[in-house]
Design a protein around this motif. Structure first.
Motif, PDB file in Angstrom:
ATOM      1  N   LYS A 239     -77.236  35.319   9.392  1.00  0.00           N
ATOM      2  CA  LYS A 239     -76.351  34.508   8.572  1.00  0.00           C
ATOM      3  C   LYS A 239     -74.961  34.489   9.171  1.00  0.00           C
ATOM      4  O   LYS A 239     -74.398  35.521   9.512  1.00  0.00           O
ATOM      5  N   GLY A 240     -74.412  33.298   9.264  1.00  0.00           N
ATOM      6  CA  GLY A 240     -73.065  33.159   9.765  1.00  0.00           C
ATOM      7  C   GLY A 240     -72.039  33.326   8.671  1.00  0.00           C
ATOM      8  O   GLY A 240     -72.305  33.888   7.606  1.00  0.00           O
ATOM      9  N   ALA A 241     -70.850  32.812   8.919  1.00  0.00           N
ATOM     10  CA  ALA A 241     -69.745  32.986   7.993  1.00  0.00           C
ATOM     11  C   ALA A 241     -69.962  32.210   6.710  1.00  0.00           C
ATOM     12  O   ALA A 241     -70.484  31.105   6.706  1.00  0.00           O
ATOM     13  N   THR A 242     -69.545  32.811   5.615  1.00  0.00           N
ATOM     14  CA  THR A 242     -69.575  32.096   4.349  1.00  0.00           C
ATOM     15  C   THR A 242     -68.260  31.374   4.087  1.00  0.00           C
ATOM     16  O   THR A 242     -68.196  30.492   3.245  1.00  0.00           O
ATOM     17  N   SER A 243     -67.206  31.764   4.812  1.00  0.00           N
ATOM     18  CA  SER A 243     -65.888  31.191   4.534  1.00  0.00           C
ATOM     19  C   SER A 243     -65.328  30.388   5.702  1.00  0.00           C
ATOM     20  O   SER A 243     -64.222  29.915   5.643  1.00  0.00           O
ATOM     21  N   TYR A 244     -66.105  30.235   6.771  1.00  0.00           N
ATOM     22  CA  TYR A 244     -65.586  29.506   7.928  1.00  0.00           C
ATOM     23  C   TYR A 244     -66.753  28.823   8.632  1.00  0.00           C
ATOM     24  O   TYR A 244     -67.793  29.437   8.844  1.00  0.00           O
ATOM     25  N   ASP A 245     -66.573  27.554   8.994  1.00  0.00           N
ATOM     26  CA  ASP A 245     -67.610  26.843   9.723  1.00  0.00           C
ATOM     27  C   ASP A 245     -67.594  27.267  11.185  1.00  0.00           C
ATOM     28  O   ASP A 245     -66.628  27.004  11.903  1.00  0.00           O
ATOM     29  N   THR A 246     -68.640  27.910  11.635  1.00  0.00           N
ATOM     30  CA  THR A 246     -68.693  28.393  13.009  1.00  0.00           C
ATOM     31  C   THR A 246     -70.145  28.447  13.459  1.00  0.00           C
ATOM     32  O   THR A 246     -71.056  28.097  12.717  1.00  0.00           O
ATOM     33  N   THR A 247     -70.372  28.898  14.690  1.00  0.00           N
ATOM     34  CA  THR A 247     -71.720  29.038  15.218  1.00  0.00           C
ATOM     35  C   THR A 247     -72.338  30.335  14.717  1.00  0.00           C
ATOM     36  O   THR A 247     -71.673  31.362  14.648  1.00  0.00           O
ATOM     37  N   CYS A 248     -73.630  30.287  14.395  1.00  0.00           N
ATOM     38  CA  CYS A 248     -74.324  31.469  13.883  1.00  0.00           C
ATOM     39  C   CYS A 248     -74.834  32.347  15.025  1.00  0.00           C
ATOM     40  O   CYS A 248     -74.587  33.545  15.051  1.00  0.00           O
ATOM     41  N   ILE A 249     -75.566  31.772  15.988  1.00  0.00           N
ATOM     42  CA  ILE A 249     -76.095  32.510  17.141  1.00  0.00           C
ATOM     43  C   ILE A 249     -75.552  31.873  18.413  1.00  0.00           C
ATOM     44  O   ILE A 249     -75.661  30.659  18.595  1.00  0.00           O
ATOM     45  N   TYR A 250     -74.982  32.697  19.294  1.00  0.00           N
ATOM     46  CA  TYR A 250     -74.390  32.198  20.531  1.00  0.00           C
ATOM     47  C   TYR A 250     -75.020  32.917  21.715  1.00  0.00           C
ATOM     48  O   TYR A 250     -75.066  34.155  21.762  1.00  0.00           O
ATOM     49  N   LEU A 251     -75.523  32.149  22.698  1.00  0.00           N
ATOM     50  CA  LEU A 251     -76.117  32.701  23.906  1.00  0.00           C
ATOM     51  C   LEU A 251     -75.383  32.165  25.124  1.00  0.00           C
ATOM     52  O   LEU A 251     -75.168  30.955  25.249  1.00  0.00           O
ATOM     53  N   GLN A 252     -75.046  33.067  26.039  1.00  0.00           N
ATOM     54  CA  GLN A 252     -74.411  32.686  27.293  1.00  0.00           C
ATOM     55  C   GLN A 252     -75.197  33.350  28.423  1.00  0.00           C
ATOM     56  O   GLN A 252     -75.114  34.548  28.650  1.00  0.00           O
ATOM     57  N   GLY A 253     -76.022  32.560  29.111  1.00  0.00           N
ATOM     58  CA  GLY A 253     -76.837  33.098  30.188  1.00  0.00           C
ATOM     59  C   GLY A 253     -77.793  34.179  29.730  1.00  0.00           C
ATOM     60  O   GLY A 253     -78.033  35.151  30.453  1.00  0.00           O
ATOM     61  N   SER A 254     -78.366  34.031  28.538  1.00  0.00           N
ATOM     62  CA  SER A 254     -79.202  35.067  27.942  1.00  0.00           C
ATOM     63  C   SER A 254     -80.445  34.445  27.310  1.00  0.00           C
ATOM     64  O   SER A 254     -80.656  33.230  27.398  1.00  0.00           O
ATOM     65  N   ARG A 255     -81.259  35.261  26.637  1.00  0.00           N
ATOM     66  CA  ARG A 255     -82.496  34.721  26.082  1.00  0.00           C
ATOM     67  C   ARG A 255     -82.891  35.429  24.792  1.00  0.00           C
ATOM     68  O   ARG A 255     -82.594  36.615  24.586  1.00  0.00           O
ATOM     69  N   ILE A 256     -83.574  34.671  23.933  1.00  0.00           N
ATOM     70  CA  ILE A 256     -84.220  35.194  22.734  1.00  0.00           C
ATOM     71  C   ILE A 256     -85.707  34.959  22.874  1.00  0.00           C
ATOM     72  O   ILE A 256     -86.151  33.819  23.098  1.00  0.00           O
ATOM     73  N   LEU A 257     -86.503  36.024  22.744  1.00  0.00           N
ATOM     74  CA  LEU A 257     -87.958  35.943  22.792  1.00  0.00           C
ATOM     75  C   LEU A 257     -88.492  36.397  21.449  1.00  0.00           C
ATOM     76  O   LEU A 257     -88.286  37.546  21.042  1.00  0.00           O
ATOM     77  N   SER A 258     -89.177  35.512  20.747  1.00  0.00           N
ATOM     78  CA  SER A 258     -89.610  35.815  19.387  1.00  0.00           C
ATOM     79  C   SER A 258     -91.113  35.595  19.228  1.00  0.00           C
ATOM     80  O   SER A 258     -91.621  34.517  19.539  1.00  0.00           O
ATOM     81  N   THR A 259     -91.812  36.637  18.765  1.00  0.00           N
ATOM     82  CA  THR A 259     -93.232  36.500  18.431  1.00  0.00           C
ATOM     83  C   THR A 259     -93.424  36.158  16.968  1.00  0.00           C
ATOM     84  O   THR A 259     -94.549  35.966  16.511  1.00  0.00           O
ATOM     85  N   THR A 260     -92.338  36.103  16.216  1.00  0.00           N
ATOM     86  CA  THR A 260     -92.379  35.723  14.803  1.00  0.00           C
ATOM     87  C   THR A 260     -91.272  34.701  14.562  1.00  0.00           C
ATOM     88  O   THR A 260     -90.441  34.442  15.419  1.00  0.00           O
ATOM     89  N   GLY A 261     -91.242  34.155  13.384  1.00  0.00           N
ATOM     90  CA  GLY A 261     -90.149  33.262  13.041  1.00  0.00           C
ATOM     91  C   GLY A 261     -88.912  34.041  12.636  1.00  0.00           C
ATOM     92  O   GLY A 261     -88.958  35.231  12.334  1.00  0.00           O
ATOM     93  N   PHE A 262     -87.762  33.372  12.667  1.00  0.00           N
ATOM     94  CA  PHE A 262     -86.530  33.962  12.152  1.00  0.00           C
ATOM     95  C   PHE A 262     -85.708  32.850  11.530  1.00  0.00           C
ATOM     96  O   PHE A 262     -85.896  31.660  11.825  1.00  0.00           O
ATOM     97  N   THR A 263     -84.800  33.237  10.654  1.00  0.00           N
ATOM     98  CA  THR A 263     -84.002  32.267   9.911  1.00  0.00           C
ATOM     99  C   THR A 263     -82.563  32.285  10.384  1.00  0.00           C
ATOM    100  O   THR A 263     -81.977  33.346  10.600  1.00  0.00           O
ATOM    101  N   VAL A 264     -82.011  31.087  10.591  1.00  0.00           N
ATOM    102  CA  VAL A 264     -80.615  30.917  10.975  1.00  0.00           C
ATOM    103  C   VAL A 264     -79.928  30.195   9.817  1.00  0.00           C
ATOM    104  O   VAL A 264     -80.339  29.104   9.422  1.00  0.00           O
TER     105      VAL A 264
END
Length: 306
Positions: A239-264
């Motif tokens: 979960k990102g900010a509740t009081s500011y509009d911004t990015t929730c997940i940020y990747l820079q030259g990296s990776r996310i590997l998921s065998t299940t679902g996740f919520t953004v």
């Protein structure tokens, strides 16, 4: 104090003078302990966690355990260039053992920069479980250039106050594995890694209100420079900010590997990936309360499904 020997229940030498010999188990009690005690039993408990760390010394022989009784422990805990095989720091429960970054007094004052730091340490395994870390200015937990696997289990991290802070940061360290770790009310970022790895093992790992202070760089999850996040948990919610509009997940030259679902959830952009980042998920992420689900640029990509 030299010249005495304390043995554990198996007859192993634990303390000679002030020096840990092998397989030590130390006890800490914020209410009844005294840092002048040996720490070798509940009746001889130390008062502070740092006193237990100092008794362990720089080179731990065998496996070490620090048992924390229910209570509030004030002040940053620093492992600096400590080496050993296995280390366990075990609280009474997530709700009753509190490690506060505040030096003393009212826990609304964030006096110190972190609750736990491992700096240039060499371990095979470190386990920290059953506690709440709160009221620090910069980090709840930081693994800084330390090797081995760190397990964080049944932990709440909250009220980390500075812009640019982290609930959990792995900086050039061995993998940090997370099992039921919740991060609440952080003025900066939730989970972070730089040239490092985070593994979400099971149960829910939740980040709430990561930018309560209005910092426009507050992310629920942020990865830099060839970092990897493995998600095998069910119920992971970023979960990102509740009081500011911004990015929730940020990747820079990296990776996310998921065998299940996740919520953004929450923010102007759910996932922002640059510099050939990769998101590979067997189940597509669930997006909630976002202006834009995902923005991929500079050769980044996302694949979902088996």
């Amino acid at each position: 104090m030299a010249g005495y020997t304390v043995k554990d229940s198996n007859g192993n030498a634990v303390i000679t003078g002030d020096t840990i010999v092998e397989n030590p188990t130390l006890y800490v009690n914020a209410s009844t302990g005294d840092d002048a005690n040996t720490g070798s039993s509940a009746d001889q408990a130390l008062a502070t966690i740092q006193a237990a760390v100092d008794k362990l010394g720089r080179a731990i022989r065998g496996s070490a355990t620090i048992n924390l009784a229910a209570g509030t422990y004030y002040g940053a805990v620093n492992f600096d260039k400590v080496s050993g095989t296995d280390l366990k720091i075990i609280g009474d429960s997530e709700s009753t053992t509190i490690v506060s970054g505040a030096t003393s007094g009212a826990p609304t004052t964030a006096s110190d920069s972190y609750c736990f730091q491992f700096l240039d340490c060499t371990f095979v395994n470190v386990t920290i479980e059953k506690m709440t870390m709160q009221y620090a200015t910069t980090y709840g937990f930081i693994k800084n250039r330390s090797t081995g696997i760190t397990f964080l289990k049944d932990i709440t991290i909250k009220e980390i106050s500075n812009a640019g802070s982290y609930g959990v940061l792995n900086y050039w360290g061995g993998p940090v594995q997370l099992n039921n770790v919740d991060i609440l009310d952080v003025a900066g970022n939730g989970f972070g890694a730089q040239s490092a790895q985070l593994d979400f093992l099971s149960n829910a790992s939740t980040v709430v209100n990561c930018s309560k202070g209005g910092n426009n760089n507050g992310y629920a999850l942020v990865l830099y420079f060839q970092s990897t996040v493995n998600i095998a948990a069910t119920g992971c919610i970023f979960k990102g900010a509740t009081s500011y509009d911004t990015t929730c997940i940020y990747l820079q030259g990296s990776r996310i590997l998921s065998t299940t679902g996740f919520t953004v959830e929450k923010g102007s952009i759910g996932i922002y990936a640059i510099w050939q980042s990769l998101i590979s998920a067997q189940t597509a992420p669930t997006y909630t309360t976002l202006s834009t689900n995902a923005t991929l640029s500079s050769g980044s990509s996302m694949s979902t499904g088996t």
